[in-house]
Design a protein around this motif. Sequence first.
Motif, PDB file in Angstrom:
ATOM      1  N   ASP A 104       0.864  -1.178   0.000  1.00 45.55           N
ATOM      2  CA  ASP A 104       0.000   0.000   0.000  1.00 45.55           C
ATOM      3  C   ASP A 104       0.904   1.233   0.000  1.00 45.55           C
ATOM      4  OD1 ASP A 104      -1.817   2.020   0.312  1.00 45.55           O
ATOM      5  OD2 ASP A 104      -2.921   1.061   1.949  1.00 45.55           O
ATOM      6  N   VAL A 105       1.135   1.769  -1.176  1.00 44.95           N
ATOM      7  CA  VAL A 105       2.119   2.841  -1.340  1.00 44.95           C
ATOM      8  C   VAL A 105       1.485   4.226  -1.255  1.00 44.95           C
ATOM      9  CG1 VAL A 105       3.502   1.328  -2.800  1.00 44.95           C
ATOM     10  CG2 VAL A 105       1.894   2.921  -3.860  1.00 44.95           C
ATOM     11  N   ARG A 106       0.185   4.303  -1.044  1.00 45.20           N
ATOM     12  CA  ARG A 106      -0.506   5.590  -1.142  1.00 45.20           C
ATOM     13  C   ARG A 106       0.029   6.626  -0.161  1.00 45.20           C
ATOM     14  NH1 ARG A 106      -6.530   3.372  -0.608  1.00 45.20           N
ATOM     15  NH2 ARG A 106      -5.385   2.108   0.916  1.00 45.20           N
ATOM     16  N   GLY A 107       0.153   6.232   1.110  1.00 43.93           N
ATOM     17  CA  GLY A 107       0.574   7.193   2.118  1.00 43.93           C
ATOM     18  C   GLY A 107       1.963   7.730   1.860  1.00 43.93           C
ATOM     19  N   VAL A 108       2.919   6.836   1.646  1.00 45.22           N
ATOM     20  CA  VAL A 108       4.300   7.247   1.405  1.00 45.22           C
ATOM     21  C   VAL A 108       4.401   8.041   0.107  1.00 45.22           C
ATOM     22  CG1 VAL A 108       6.626   6.393   0.917  1.00 45.22           C
ATOM     23  CG2 VAL A 108       5.263   5.347   2.739  1.00 45.22           C
ATOM     24  N   LEU A 109       3.684   7.606  -0.918  1.00 48.77           N
ATOM     25  CA  LEU A 109       3.719   8.304  -2.205  1.00 48.77           C
ATOM     26  C   LEU A 109       3.172   9.724  -2.067  1.00 48.77           C
ATOM     27  CD1 LEU A 109       4.399   7.900  -5.196  1.00 48.77           C
ATOM     28  CD2 LEU A 109       2.064   7.115  -5.551  1.00 48.77           C
ATOM     29  N   LYS A 110       2.056   9.875  -1.377  1.00 47.33           N
ATOM     30  CA  LYS A 110       1.456  11.189  -1.189  1.00 47.33           C
ATOM     31  C   LYS A 110       2.370  12.108  -0.398  1.00 47.33           C
ATOM     32  CE  LYS A 110      -2.710  13.436   0.625  1.00 47.33           C
ATOM     33  NZ  LYS A 110      -4.025  13.202   1.294  1.00 47.33           N
ATOM     34  N   ASP A 111       2.928  11.608   0.704  1.00 48.52           N
ATOM     35  CA  ASP A 111       3.810  12.433   1.529  1.00 48.52           C
ATOM     36  C   ASP A 111       5.067  12.829   0.772  1.00 48.52           C
ATOM     37  OD1 ASP A 111       1.965  12.062   3.512  1.00 48.52           O
ATOM     38  OD2 ASP A 111       3.087  10.494   4.545  1.00 48.52           O
ATOM     39  N   SER A 112       5.622  11.895   0.005  1.00 45.36           N
ATOM     40  CA  SER A 112       6.837  12.189  -0.761  1.00 45.36           C
ATOM     41  C   SER A 112       6.583  13.258  -1.809  1.00 45.36           C
ATOM     42  CB  SER A 112       7.359  10.913  -1.424  1.00 45.36           C
ATOM     43  OG  SER A 112       7.675   9.933  -0.458  1.00 45.36           O
ATOM     44  N   LEU A 113       5.445  13.174  -2.488  1.00 46.56           N
ATOM     45  CA  LEU A 113       5.121  14.170  -3.505  1.00 46.56           C
ATOM     46  C   LEU A 113       4.877  15.536  -2.879  1.00 46.56           C
ATOM     47  CD1 LEU A 113       2.764  11.993  -5.728  1.00 46.56           C
ATOM     48  CD2 LEU A 113       5.010  12.876  -6.379  1.00 46.56           C
ATOM     49  N   GLN A 114       4.221  15.559  -1.728  1.00 44.18           N
ATOM     50  CA  GLN A 114       3.949  16.830  -1.062  1.00 44.18           C
ATOM     51  C   GLN A 114       5.209  17.488  -0.528  1.00 44.18           C
ATOM     52  OE1 GLN A 114       0.962  15.756   1.843  1.00 44.18           O
ATOM     53  NE2 GLN A 114      -0.722  16.215   0.459  1.00 44.18           N
ATOM     54  N   SER A 115       6.267  16.704  -0.318  1.00 44.23           N
ATOM     55  CA  SER A 115       7.512  17.296   0.183  1.00 44.23           C
ATOM     56  C   SER A 115       8.150  18.217  -0.845  1.00 44.23           C
ATOM     57  CB  SER A 115       8.499  16.186   0.563  1.00 44.23           C
ATOM     58  OG  SER A 115       8.992  15.518  -0.594  1.00 44.23           O
ATOM     59  N   GLY A 116       7.844  17.974  -2.138  1.00 41.02           N
ATOM     60  CA  GLY A 116       8.392  18.824  -3.192  1.00 41.02           C
ATOM     61  C   GLY A 116       9.850  18.584  -3.492  1.00 41.02           C
ATOM     62  N   THR A 117      10.424  17.481  -2.988  1.00 42.72           N
ATOM     63  CA  THR A 117      11.855  17.221  -3.174  1.00 42.72           C
ATOM     64  C   THR A 117      12.122  16.077  -4.140  1.00 42.72           C
ATOM     65  OG1 THR A 117      11.877  15.721  -1.267  1.00 42.72           O
ATOM     66  CG2 THR A 117      12.353  18.047  -0.845  1.00 42.72           C
ATOM     67  N   VAL A 118      11.082  15.541  -4.763  1.00 45.34           N
ATOM     68  CA  VAL A 118      11.262  14.381  -5.633  1.00 45.34           C
ATOM     69  C   VAL A 118      10.723  14.692  -7.023  1.00 45.34           C
ATOM     70  CG1 VAL A 118      11.146  12.730  -3.742  1.00 45.34           C
ATOM     71  CG2 VAL A 118       9.041  13.406  -4.901  1.00 45.34           C
ATOM     72  N   ASP A 119      11.211  13.932  -7.993  1.00 45.77           N
ATOM     73  CA  ASP A 119      10.711  13.986  -9.366  1.00 45.77           C
ATOM     74  C   ASP A 119       9.445  13.127  -9.412  1.00 45.77           C
ATOM     75  OD1 ASP A 119      10.127  13.532 -12.050  1.00 45.77           O
ATOM     76  OD2 ASP A 119      12.232  13.488 -12.651  1.00 45.77           O
ATOM     77  N   ALA A 120       8.284  13.762  -9.581  1.00 44.04           N
ATOM     78  CA  ALA A 120       7.009  13.055  -9.481  1.00 44.04           C
ATOM     79  C   ALA A 120       6.900  11.931 -10.512  1.00 44.04           C
ATOM     80  CB  ALA A 120       5.853  14.030  -9.641  1.00 44.04           C
ATOM     81  N   ALA A 121       7.277  12.214 -11.761  1.00 44.02           N
ATOM     82  CA  ALA A 121       7.153  11.197 -12.810  1.00 44.02           C
ATOM     83  C   ALA A 121       8.059  10.003 -12.519  1.00 44.02           C
ATOM     84  CB  ALA A 121       7.496  11.804 -14.160  1.00 44.02           C
ATOM     85  N   ARG A 122       9.277  10.275 -12.088  1.00 44.10           N
ATOM     86  CA  ARG A 122      10.216   9.187 -11.774  1.00 44.10           C
ATOM     87  C   ARG A 122       9.717   8.377 -10.580  1.00 44.10           C
ATOM     88  NH1 ARG A 122      16.758  10.005 -10.919  1.00 44.10           N
ATOM     89  NH2 ARG A 122      17.326   7.789 -10.994  1.00 44.10           N
ATOM     90  N   LEU A 123       9.173   9.059  -9.591  1.00 43.80           N
ATOM     91  CA  LEU A 123       8.670   8.378  -8.399  1.00 43.80           C
ATOM     92  C   LEU A 123       7.525   7.434  -8.748  1.00 43.80           C
ATOM     93  CD1 LEU A 123       8.830   8.080  -5.334  1.00 43.80           C
ATOM     94  CD2 LEU A 123       7.257  10.009  -5.135  1.00 43.80           C
TER      95      LEU A 123
END
Length: 646
Positions: A104-123
């Motif tokens: 279940d990657v939803r929580g980690v994925l959402k938090d990581s994207l909201q941090s603004g420090t990752v490449d969304a497409a690559r993630l």
Amino acid sequence: MDAIYAVARQASKVGEDSERAYLTARTFEALAEYLGDAADHERCIQTVAQFSRSSAVALAGRWRSRRFGAADRVLQALLEFETGLSTRASNGAVALLPLAETFDVRGVLKDSLQSGTVDAARLFDVVSRYDRTAWHHREYFDELHALARRFSVDLDRTSYAHDSYRQRVFDPQKHSSHYTSSSWFDRDATYEARRTADLQALNSLDLSDPDDLEAARRMCENQERSVHTNDFVDAVLATPARHLSRAIGNVRNNSRLSAYIYRSLLERLTAASGLPRATVDATRDLALHAVHRFCDQIAGAYRYQGLEPELLSRATGRRSDDLYDLALVEVGARGDFLDADACFGLVYTLAPRLLPEQARDAFDQAIAELDYLNDADTGDGPWRADLAPSDDLHRCVAGYIWSVLADPDESIRWRAAHAVHLLCELGAQAELRALAEFAGTVTGGPFNDARLPFYDKNALMWLLLAIERASTDSAAELGVFEDILRKAAFGTEQHILLREAARHALTALDDHGVIDVGSSGRDRLAAANRPVGQVLERTRRPSWYQRTRRAAGDGYEFRFDFDEHWIEPLARCFGLQVDDVTRRISDVITGSWAVEVSAGRAQDPRQIRNILKDESTFYYKSDMPTVHDLDFYLRGPNKVVRRVGT
């Protein structure tokens, strides 16, 4: 522990505090044997994270090494948003998913994207490959698509594309067993007829009359009846509007009604509109009466609140804090002694109302009072500075993965290798640089229980296997491992498996132009691990006596069938005698590695402390055990690092 957690959370607002983070966990470990199945490791690690996120990651690693709690669930608790790990070390948090054993990657994925420090497409691309085989409900995929649209990511080329995920949608109608069992909840015609009669009897009562209300209460509490508490509440609210205030007043004056009935009535009355003024006033009086009558449940409620201050606030129009203070004064005015649960409940509800400095003082006093539970070896022993890791969360994630790469369980090491591969795919350079630094050490640092042997050769081997795998699709990210790879491939410590993995990785990185090993280096890599000759003469198989005798002097003693099924085939490859190879391996264990041997064996702290008692360390003849104890780690086939032939 709930009361201590509440105080600890308030005390943590003073600032980062690794020592108090550790003391929280050590107290929990001391109490765990008394708590039994009620021991909540996940809540403890989240409380520790309030004091120090980095200490929580290190502690999770040490818990895993000594098998305290379910490591996957502890890690899942750390990955939740409240701890901040997913937002402060986004790539690292994603890489920990295989070790958390969750898809279940939803929580980690959402938090990581909201941090603004990752490449969304690559993630999304990396996570979709990790999640490509798991089944989920349709709502799961819908939520991921909504998240992708929010960050303008096209999912058509991922496993989350509509055509790809349709076959992984879990359909309860299609995939459930459709098995149903009968229970006492099943209703037959006799029950329905009896309930209809009981409801008619209940509704015939006039609850604006105190005697009828008491009769209704007794009827609903009678186990032989088919009407219950909720039916009583329905009957009160069904009273005609002109008499409803009197019915509510009768509830107030009846001392036998529970807090649950008060709560149910107040919830429905405060949600209703257009009530007569008399009913509104009666509702307010009922709520104020509840504050006095159930003051102990309001001021000392934890886990479950029968009457929430916010509900009472809506009914009375007064601030919830004022109502809590009123309940607290009432508790103090009573002459009754409070039992232990009530006292802990008071601490639980009072803690958020303390200043952080006050909470810290209360926390220190509580920990000091409970110190008698601690033995010298509880947790990691008394606090010391080397238990505190770096404040850098990226480095902490790398340290955790490094410690798991050395786990005795091969399946867990396999998951850790996948975590390394995810770091490479995500381009998590901060974690990869730290991991390269850890690979130059022979300990797990604060991420491994210092009293347990650290399988550094296993850790390095599985790291190199992960690097070799990543060299096929993420070669550009592996430059930080050049020194480690060169040392394994060209160094003086000739470990055949390490050298083979390093050889493949260096060749791939050289081909991709990430590093340049030069023409001489390429020749050495091509020649590495290649046969240098052929054994023509047949070796003589040792006698039974030779295979079963004890090792001489201070040498390491091998189990009776190890010589036959492990050492003898190796000796044949080099045309050597079994005794010669056995001696060389023993010299490595007792000499090069300086392992202390007693009666021919190394003392395994894990076995002494029963850490591996529920895991399979057994193997038969030449089979590989699932879990490696110290004995197998020292003499396993991948540990013979000296050349046994020239």
